[in-house]
Design a protein around this motif. Structure first.
Motif: not given
Length: 182
Positions: A1-13
């Motif tokens: 769950m904490t990995d999701y908060l700090y990572s940004v998906s490639l689609a969002h980028q």
């Protein structure tokens, strides 16, 4: 769950990069607006300074709002690269063509305004021109008649207070003559 908060998906980028391209394109359009204002002001050094500082302040604020709304305030290098690329694309395509037409448009508007100004000020210019002719004509007359006057002015090296002393001497001499005669 904490990995999701700090990572940004490639689609969002990717979406953020495309939005930053569009923002850079709009930044170029805003730059053209300030460039148009500069052209209207005459393109002097002061106009350059004012428009450039204004542009930087406005763009800094808009860039802050852009990053805050689309990237939750996170600063990413590829966003600035996308903005720069969008700006360059605008300046090299639309901006280059648009500024040529805008300069012609501004010159056309200036010529119309100058024509209207000339028409509106024509009566005043004619009155001023006739007044200047009148002054010039009447200014020459005293110069022509300077040596023709009945009692021309003489150049005197004596001061006024010396003349007043002579007056008292003449009066006292005339009084003495009157006393001697009487």
């Amino acid at each position: 769950m904490t990995d999701y908060l700090y990572s940004v998906s490639l689609a969002h980028q990717t979406q953020l990069f495309l939005q930053s391209l569009g923002f850079g394109f709009l930044a170029g359009a805003l730059y053209d607006f300030f460039r148009a204002v500069r052209i209207c002001l005459g393109g002097k050094k002061l106009a350059y300074k004012i428009t450039d500082i204004s542009y930087l302040l406005v763009m800094g604020f808009l860039n802050f709002l852009f990053l805050l709304s689309f990237n939750e305030g996170e600063i990413r290098l590829f966003v600035f690269f996308g903005e720069l690329l969008g700006f360059i694309v605008y300046i090299c395509t639309v901006g280059f063509t648009l500024i040529k037409y805008f300069e012609k448009f501004v010159n056309f508007i200036k010529s119309i305004l100058i024509g209207i100004f000339k028409v509106l000020t024509f009566p005043f210019r004619k009155i001023l021109e006739n007044f200047r002719k009148f002054l010039k004509k009447h200014r020459k007359k005293p110069e022509k008649n300077k040596n023709k006057s009945k009692y021309p002015l003489k150049v005197s090296n004596k001061l006024l207070y010396n003349l007043s002393g002579r007056k008292h001497k003449k009066e006292s001499q005339s009084e003495e003559e009157n006393e001697n005669a009487g």
